[in-house]
Design a protein around this motif. Sequence first.
Motif, PDB file in Angstrom:
ATOM      1  N   HIS A  51      43.579 110.114 101.307  1.00 38.57           N
ATOM      2  CA  HIS A  51      44.709 109.582 102.064  1.00 38.57           C
ATOM      3  C   HIS A  51      44.678 110.111 103.489  1.00 38.57           C
ATOM      4  CE1 HIS A  51      46.987 107.465  98.982  1.00 38.57           C
ATOM      5  NE2 HIS A  51      46.495 108.362  98.149  1.00 38.57           N
ATOM      6  N   ALA A  53      47.153 110.487 105.496  1.00 39.17           N
ATOM      7  CA  ALA A  53      48.307 111.339 105.798  1.00 39.17           C
ATOM      8  C   ALA A  53      48.243 112.710 105.130  1.00 39.17           C
ATOM      9  CB  ALA A  53      49.600 110.625 105.407  1.00 39.17           C
ATOM     10  N   ASP A  54      47.166 113.012 104.429  1.00 38.93           N
ATOM     11  CA  ASP A  54      47.026 114.317 103.783  1.00 38.93           C
ATOM     12  C   ASP A  54      47.103 115.412 104.848  1.00 38.93           C
ATOM     13  OD1 ASP A  54      45.660 116.743 102.740  1.00 38.93           O
ATOM     14  OD2 ASP A  54      45.344 115.479 100.984  1.00 38.93           O
ATOM     15  N   GLU A  55      47.802 116.480 104.539  1.00 36.60           N
ATOM     16  CA  GLU A  55      47.997 117.576 105.499  1.00 36.60           C
ATOM     17  C   GLU A  55      46.694 118.284 105.868  1.00 36.60           C
ATOM     18  OE1 GLU A  55      50.761 118.154 107.187  1.00 36.60           O
ATOM     19  OE2 GLU A  55      51.701 116.502 106.114  1.00 36.60           O
ATOM     20  N   ALA A  56      45.641 118.156 105.039  1.00 29.17           N
ATOM     21  CA  ALA A  56      44.360 118.805 105.327  1.00 29.17           C
ATOM     22  C   ALA A  56      43.598 118.096 106.444  1.00 29.17           C
ATOM     23  CB  ALA A  56      43.503 118.858 104.060  1.00 29.17           C
ATOM     24  N   ASN A  57      43.983 116.877 106.761  1.00 27.91           N
ATOM     25  CA  ASN A  57      43.299 116.129 107.821  1.00 27.91           C
ATOM     26  C   ASN A  57      43.758 116.611 109.189  1.00 27.91           C
ATOM     27  OD1 ASN A  57      42.046 114.612 105.847  1.00 27.91           O
ATOM     28  ND2 ASN A  57      43.670 113.078 105.828  1.00 27.91           N
ATOM     29  N   ARG A  59      44.979 115.773 112.890  1.00 31.05           N
ATOM     30  CA  ARG A  59      45.588 114.728 113.711  1.00 31.05           C
ATOM     31  C   ARG A  59      45.871 115.324 115.086  1.00 31.05           C
ATOM     32  NH1 ARG A  59      48.272 114.213 108.718  1.00 31.05           N
ATOM     33  NH2 ARG A  59      50.091 115.316 109.474  1.00 31.05           N
ATOM     34  N   ARG A  63      50.201 110.679 114.099  1.00 29.93           N
ATOM     35  CA  ARG A  63      51.160 111.307 113.171  1.00 29.93           C
ATOM     36  C   ARG A  63      51.390 110.445 111.941  1.00 29.93           C
ATOM     37  NH1 ARG A  63      54.648 110.380 117.950  1.00 29.93           N
ATOM     38  NH2 ARG A  63      55.995 108.640 117.492  1.00 29.93           N
ATOM     39  N   ALA A  64      51.809 111.120 110.868  1.00 31.13           N
ATOM     40  CA  ALA A  64      52.088 110.447 109.600  1.00 31.13           C
ATOM     41  C   ALA A  64      53.395 109.668 109.712  1.00 31.13           C
ATOM     42  CB  ALA A  64      52.166 111.453 108.467  1.00 31.13           C
ATOM     43  N   ASP A  66      56.131 107.222 107.305  1.00 25.00           N
ATOM     44  CA  ASP A  66      56.506 106.741 105.982  1.00 25.00           C
ATOM     45  C   ASP A  66      56.228 105.244 105.893  1.00 25.00           C
ATOM     46  OD1 ASP A  66      57.350 109.234 105.124  1.00 25.00           O
ATOM     47  OD2 ASP A  66      59.429 108.892 105.719  1.00 25.00           O
ATOM     48  N   ARG A  74      52.593 106.813 102.691  1.00 25.37           N
ATOM     49  CA  ARG A  74      52.484 107.182 104.106  1.00 25.37           C
ATOM     50  C   ARG A  74      51.176 106.683 104.682  1.00 25.37           C
ATOM     51  NH1 ARG A  74      54.123 113.385 104.713  1.00 25.37           N
ATOM     52  NH2 ARG A  74      53.789 112.798 106.850  1.00 25.37           N
ATOM     53  N   VAL A  76      48.828 106.970 108.736  1.00 23.59           N
ATOM     54  CA  VAL A  76      48.752 107.681 110.021  1.00 23.59           C
ATOM     55  C   VAL A  76      48.704 106.647 111.128  1.00 23.59           C
ATOM     56  CG1 VAL A  76      47.387 109.210 111.482  1.00 23.59           C
ATOM     57  CG2 VAL A  76      47.662 109.717 109.050  1.00 23.59           C
TER      58      VAL A  76
END
Length: 169
Positions: A51, A53-57, A59, A63-64, A66, A74, A76
């Motif tokens: 995904h 919007a995964d926080e590990a990516n 940016r 931004r992510a 909804d 979600r 990006v």
Amino acid sequence: MNRRWLGWAALGLAVAATVAFVPPLLLPGEGGSAGLSPAPPSPSAFWVSLHAADEANLRSGARAIDCASCDGGRRVGYIGGPNTLAIRVAGVPTAGERTLLIVYETQDPRTLKVAVGDGPVHALSLAGAGDYLIPARTSLTVFVPAGTSWIRFFNDAGDAPDINRIELR
């Protein structure tokens, strides 16, 4: 009585045909009575779905957002100009060409640039589905090194579509 006998005969025939033509189900780790075992995976077999919007990516400015119609809820957005998205892909067993499927959303035609690591930049002209609530898909062939790499999404000349998720095969 004849109808009942015909029904049982038909059921027996159906079971016999199933046994004769359908191979037995073997669960992983089971040898089974047929002596079959699952084939070992090919060393180059690799598939991952990630995904955006995964926080590990990473940016940078993007931004992510909804998104009720997106996988994972979600996507990006705000990719383009100086804003970029980079998705980490780990555990690639062998280097080689892979198919990259991109699920994206855009209302207007936009250009998306994609690069794996320091590899070549692929520029895609994407029309999308004409709505930010309708996911669209595109795919391209990219070279992916073994191990861990980053797939970058950007458009230094304008706005890019929003990215929901990717699959790498």
